[in-house]
Design an enzyme around this catalytic site. Structure first.
Site, mmCIF file in Angstrom:
data_model
loop_
_atom_site.group_PDB
_atom_site.id
_atom_site.type_symbol
_atom_site.label_atom_id
_atom_site.label_comp_id
_atom_site.label_asym_id
_atom_site.label_seq_id
_atom_site.Cartn_x
_atom_site.Cartn_y
_atom_site.Cartn_z
ATOM 1 N N TRP A 101 -45.672 -74.456 13.214
ATOM 2 C CA TRP A 101 -45.602 -75.672 12.398
ATOM 3 C C TRP A 101 -44.252 -75.815 11.718
ATOM 4 O O TRP A 101 -43.716 -76.915 11.606
ATOM 5 C CB TRP A 101 -46.765 -75.743 11.402
ATOM 6 C CG TRP A 101 -48.062 -76.028 12.103
ATOM 7 C CD1 TRP A 101 -49.132 -75.191 12.211
ATOM 8 C CD2 TRP A 101 -48.416 -77.205 12.841
ATOM 9 N NE1 TRP A 101 -50.133 -75.789 12.963
ATOM 10 C CE2 TRP A 101 -49.718 -77.019 13.359
ATOM 11 C CE3 TRP A 101 -47.760 -78.411 13.112
ATOM 12 C CZ2 TRP A 101 -50.376 -77.995 14.137
ATOM 13 C CZ3 TRP A 101 -48.412 -79.374 13.883
ATOM 14 C CH2 TRP A 101 -49.693 -79.158 14.386
ATOM 15 N N ASP A 171 -45.373 -77.403 3.229
ATOM 16 C CA ASP A 171 -46.455 -77.910 4.070
ATOM 17 C C ASP A 171 -47.660 -77.016 3.793
ATOM 18 O O ASP A 171 -47.689 -75.860 4.203
ATOM 19 C CB ASP A 171 -46.040 -77.823 5.543
ATOM 20 C CG ASP A 171 -47.171 -78.209 6.500
ATOM 21 O OD1 ASP A 171 -48.290 -78.509 6.047
ATOM 22 O OD2 ASP A 171 -46.918 -78.199 7.731
ATOM 23 N N LYS A 195 -57.990 -80.085 7.453
ATOM 24 C CA LYS A 195 -58.166 -78.641 7.547
ATOM 25 C C LYS A 195 -59.134 -78.154 6.465
ATOM 26 O O LYS A 195 -60.147 -77.562 6.750
ATOM 27 C CB LYS A 195 -56.816 -77.918 7.394
ATOM 28 C CG LYS A 195 -55.715 -78.426 8.323
ATOM 29 C CD LYS A 195 -55.909 -77.998 9.765
ATOM 30 C CE LYS A 195 -55.079 -78.803 10.745
ATOM 31 N NZ LYS A 195 -53.640 -78.658 10.652
HETATM 32 C C1 LIG Z 1 -52.468 -79.217 11.421
HETATM 33 C C2 LIG Z 1 -51.146 -78.957 10.800
HETATM 34 C C3 LIG Z 1 -50.099 -79.895 10.863
HETATM 35 C C4 LIG Z 1 -50.232 -81.192 11.606
HETATM 36 O O1 LIG Z 1 -51.129 -81.996 10.970
HETATM 37 P P1 LIG Z 1 -51.470 -83.477 11.485
HETATM 38 O O2 LIG Z 1 -52.267 -83.983 10.325
HETATM 39 O O3 LIG Z 1 -52.240 -83.325 12.745
HETATM 40 O O4 LIG Z 1 -50.205 -84.202 11.670
HETATM 41 C C5 LIG Z 1 -48.920 -79.597 10.226
HETATM 42 N N1 LIG Z 1 -48.753 -78.449 9.563
HETATM 43 C C6 LIG Z 1 -49.724 -77.523 9.484
HETATM 44 C C7 LIG Z 1 -49.487 -76.256 8.730
HETATM 45 C C8 LIG Z 1 -50.953 -77.751 10.100
HETATM 46 O O5 LIG Z 1 -51.932 -76.834 10.023
#
Ligand SMILES: *Cc1c(COP(=O)(O)O)cnc(C)c1O
Length: 359
Positions: A101, A171, A195
């Site tokens: 990521w 993030d 998530k």
């Molecule tokens: C799932 C995830 C993303 C991407 O998320 P989307 O909402 O599908 O764009 C980005 N960073 C992390 C750490 C993730 O787990």
């Protein structure tokens, strides 16, 4: 009672209580005669849901008054672009590369300006967090970005980086609300809701006031944090249903005792799984102990030919979505807030039994 344990990395399991409440309110929310899905986003019923969700999130996380909370769309992936667009201001941005990521975030940021990779865990296949003392930060960085939990690799950054005056950007998609954090140490925090918070379609951004209003000329209106903040995330139709469910999850978290209490439960759950992984040679988790994610636990079987039988047996026992990410193979158990400890115990019992039969 629910019939399965869902170990998906996202969209992921939600608290049963929240789903039951949403079901009870589905056709007629609080006597309004409407489903939340059908409400005008500017009507007073929906506005009350929206405002309550923000208030509850602020209280849960202890978000200071000089931070804006934005309910956006486009996923964390769109934030990979919005962060550099709004925060770079012609300077270099520092990024820490701990896995898949952060790699995507780096690639996107390069579309907008100079990126300095201050640290990378590539030398050991992204199985650890490089010590913060070794990070090579730029002299005058616009911000430092890191991924607080690498959902695919199962690597979590537990210590909030100290960047001096440089805005810290994280993030937090897969660790959001899994433990308390000190928001005042961050310039900006973002994450997709699917998530650990709610349904897909909602992205939450928490941003300090002084970082707003620096997007360059020509920035599309929707991508300018300042415009979004001024419009209270109502520049256009927000993801009303996702915000409503996220709001129910915030209230559920309060009833669990808040983030400190949920953290204790998450520590306990992760320990059940890692203790077993450490006690066997049959399964293996490659991540440095101190950096192991509490939310996403990847593991491999000694013989990959056993992967399919393992997954089939898990499914028979009503344990779903254990297949690892396509980029790493093996298994991954995501054990977010809403996964009860009984689910983790059931998984470990099954792993033990499978080992006995095949070891
Ligand atoms: C799932 C995830 C993303 C991407 O998320 P989307 O909402 O599908 O764009 C980005 N960073 C992390 C750490 C993730 O787990």
């Amino acid at each position: 009672m629910r019939q399965v344990f869902n170990f998906s990395a996202g969209p992921a399991t939600l608290p049963e209580e929240v789903l039951a409440q949403a079901a009870a309110e589905m056709l007629d929310w609080h006597g309004s005669g409407q489903s939340v899905m059908e409400m005008s986003h500017r009507g007073k019923e929906y506005m009350s849901i929206h405002e309550q969700a923000e208030r509850d999130l602020r209280e849960l996380m202890g978000i200071p008054a000089n931070y804006k909370v934005l309910f956006l769309q486009g996923g964390a992936t769109l934030q990979f672009a919005m962060v550099p667009i709004n925060l770079m201001r012609g300077k270099t941005a520092d990024y820490v590369h701990t896995g898949e990521w952060s790699k995507k975030a780096i690639k996107e940021a390069r579309l907008f300006g100079a990126v300095n990779v201050a640290a990378s865990a590539e030398d050991r296949s992204f199985t650890y967090v490089p010590a913060q003392s070794t990070w090579k930060r730029s002299a005058d960085a616009a911000y430092l970005h890191y991924c607080a939990n690498e959902t695919i690799g199962g690597v979590e950054v537990f210590q909030t980086p100290d960047t001096g005056g440089v805005p810290l950007v994280a993030d937090v998609s897969s660790t959001f609300l899994s433990r308390p954090i000190d928001v005042s140490k961050f310039g900006l925090i973002y994450g997709g809701a699917q998530k650990n918070i709610g349904p897909a379609g909602l992205t939450i951004v928490i941003v300090r006031d002084d970082l707003l209003g620096h997007a360059p000329k020509g920035t599309p209106t929707m991508l300018d944090y300042k415009v979004q903040a001024d419009a209270d995330s109502m520049l256009n139709t927000p993801p009303t249903w996702a915000i409503y469910i996220a709001g129910l999850v915030f209230q559920w978290l309060e009833r669990q005792g808040g983030l400190a209490a949920i953290e204790q439960r998450n520590i306990e759950k992760a320990k059940v799984l890692y203790d077993y992984l450490d006690a066997t040679q049959f399964y293996r988790n490659p991540v440095e102990r101190a950096d192991r994610s509490r939310m996403n636990v990847p593991f491999t079987l000694r013989d990959p030919a056993l992967d399919e039988p393992f997954l089939a047996g898990a499914k028979e026992r009503r344990m779903l979505q254990l297949k690892g990410h396509r980029s790493v193979g093996g298994m991954r158990a995501s054990i977010y807030n809403a996964m009860p400890i009984e689910g983790v115990r059931a998984l470990v019992d099954y792993m033990r039994e499978f080992e006995k039969r095949n070891g």
